[in-house]
Design an enzyme around this catalytic site. Structure first.
Site, short mmCIF file in Angstrom:
data_model
loop_
_atom_site.label_atom_id
_atom_site.label_comp_id
_atom_site.label_asym_id
_atom_site.label_seq_id
_atom_site.Cartn_x
_atom_site.Cartn_y
_atom_site.Cartn_z
N GLY A 61 0.82 -1.21 0.00
CA GLY A 61 0.00 0.00 0.00
C GLY A 61 0.85 1.26 0.00
O GLY A 61 2.04 1.20 -0.30
N ASN A 62 0.24 2.38 0.32
CA ASN A 62 0.98 3.65 0.37
C ASN A 62 0.46 4.50 1.52
O ASN A 62 -0.49 4.13 2.20
CB ASN A 62 0.91 4.37 -0.98
CG ASN A 62 -0.53 4.66 -1.38
OD1 ASN A 62 -1.22 5.42 -0.72
ND2 ASN A 62 -0.99 4.01 -2.45
N PHE A 63 1.08 5.65 1.72
CA PHE A 63 0.79 6.46 2.90
C PHE A 63 -0.44 7.38 2.77
O PHE A 63 -0.71 8.16 3.67
CB PHE A 63 2.00 7.33 3.26
CG PHE A 63 3.18 6.53 3.76
CD1 PHE A 63 3.08 5.80 4.93
CD2 PHE A 63 4.38 6.50 3.05
CE1 PHE A 63 4.16 5.06 5.40
CE2 PHE A 63 5.46 5.77 3.51
CZ PHE A 63 5.34 5.04 4.69
#
Ligand code: CTP
Length: 400
Positions: free
Chosen positions: A211-213
């Site tokens: 995923g990402n932030f």
């Protein structure tokens, strides 16, 4: 963050008698925190749910709860009607909505509304069967036809214990709607808007993901602002934190987001793609939890679907993309705008402390096919969202 936004604006809040009256306390608190000058009027029934004293303390003004009280006790309905720049009925019960629609004036709230020419906002809250009753809907339509703003109730747990439509809209959303009325920014009325938000999560196994932030805050601010300006909004998000606020569709992966957006975009006028879609996803999703070993582990990733490309341009759908870049902000934004055939691209520089991903602040450059249309300095995401909608509105009006 909200300090002073409504400084000097005069908001008259009318509380009618339903259990959601206690939530009006929070709306009054948010209004005064935003700098507004607030007066409160209450129906006799409302005073049985919350005390005028509480509202007096929070609004810093006497509360009008008895319109037959001798002069000097609270304000007369005529004085309040003239004082108000906007009247917000929070919550609006079925009975109060009916009275406002028909012009009945038998207590201070309905009497003041009848005597005032200030714009009216109603935030209904009631039992779902009362809300969906044809009479209540007729009365709401009558108010809408007289340009009243209806802050739609959400779906959630009602006093009856059942989860259904009728729950008062979130206080922040009511505040945003009041603000939009005061700024005369109901310019997205009737527009069907779809916003995507949050980072997609691509499963590795049943417990892990790539995923990402992204926090989904920029997309949420865009959705909330559009709703406050009158648009009919669908938010497709991986971070469904506030399901009562707007029509939300919760998704996890890029593939799910594509399916949800395909349906949501049918008949939409604007798509704002604020989601951070993972460019790569694990090639294989393990059916069972992967076990730790002492060996290094390789994760094979394959390119993910490009949602904007897969949706494609469609006549009548204004498409806005986001570009988060660490370098060559403008050149990258222009290249992506052309490549994805977008109408606008919102570019933000990441890697700068205190703005962008996961922050409450952002600074963006808005690019159209004709070049840069706005440079928005570092501001709360809420305000950046307002400027992005201004740019979308201006570009659509130019026919671009
Ligand atoms: N986007 C998308 N589908 C993807 C990736 C991105 O629809 N698989 C959308 C994003 O929501 C955003 C825009 O495309 O509105 C640009 O996203 P960005 O990730 O910056 O662009 P990419 O084309 O993925 O470029 P990069 O190689 O820089 O990641």
């Amino acid at each position: 963050m909200t300090e002073g936004r409504l400084a000097g604006r005069r908001v008259l809040t009318g509380i009618s008698g339903g259990i959601a009256a206690y939530k009006a306390i929070e709306v009054v608190r948010l209004l005064t925190e935003a700098g507004a000058s607030v007066r409160v009027m209450m129906t006799p029934e409302a005073t049985r749910f919350v005390t005028p004293l509480t509202l007096e303390a929070l609004s810093y003004n006497p509360v009008a709860a008895d319109w037959l009280a001798p002069q000097g006790v609270g304000e007369s309905h005529i004085a309040l009607a003239e004082w108000a720049e906007v009247i917000a009925i929070v919550p609006a019960t079925a009975n109060t909505i009916a009275k406002l629609a028909l012009g009945i004036a038998d207590e201070i709230v309905s009497g003041t509304v009848l005597a005032s020419r200030a714009p009216l906002l109603v935030a209904p809250a009631m039992n779902d069967l009362m809300f969906t009753h044809v009479k209540t809907q007729d009365h709401l339509n009558a108010l809408r036809s007289r340009h009243a703003v209806v802050v739609e109730p959400g779906v959630g747990r009602l006093a009856s214990g059942k989860s259904a439509v009728g729950r008062l809209a979130a206080p922040e959303r009511i505040l945003a709607a009041i603000e939009a009325v005061l700024q005369d920014r109901r310019n997205l009325e009737g527009l069907r808007v779809v916003v995507s938000a949050g980072g997609t999560r691509e499963a590795v196994d049943p417990v892990r993901y790539v995923g990402n932030f992204s926090s989904g805050k920029m997309g949420r601010a865009l959705a909330e602002t559009a709703a406050a300006r009158g648009a009919d909004v669908t938010l497709v998000t991986t971070v469904p934190t506030n399901p009562e606020a707007i029509a939300e569709i919760a998704v996890t992966s890029a593939a799910e987001m594509l399916v949800a957006l395909k349906t949501a975009c049918a008949g939409a006028d604007v798509l704002v793609m604020a989601a951070a879609v993972a460019d790569y996803a694990p090639d294989q999703v393990a059916g069972a939890k992967l076990r730790r070993t002492d060996q290094p582990m390789d994760l094979h990733l394959r390119p993910n679907v490009d949602i904007l490309k897969a949706l494609g341009p469609r006549r009548g759908l204004f498409r806005v993309g986001f570009a988060a870049e660490t370098e060559d902000l403008r050149a990258q934004a222009e290249a992506k705008l052309a490549e994805k055939h977008l109408d606008l691209m919102v570019a933000n520089q990441i890697g700068v402390d205190g703005q962008g991903l996961a922050s409450d602040f952002n600074a963006v450059t808005i690019v159209a096919p004709t070049g840069v249309v706005a440079d928005v300095p570092r501001l709360p995401k809420w305000e950046v969202a307002g400027q992005i909608w201004d740019a979308i509105d201006a570009a659509r009006n130019r026919g671009g």
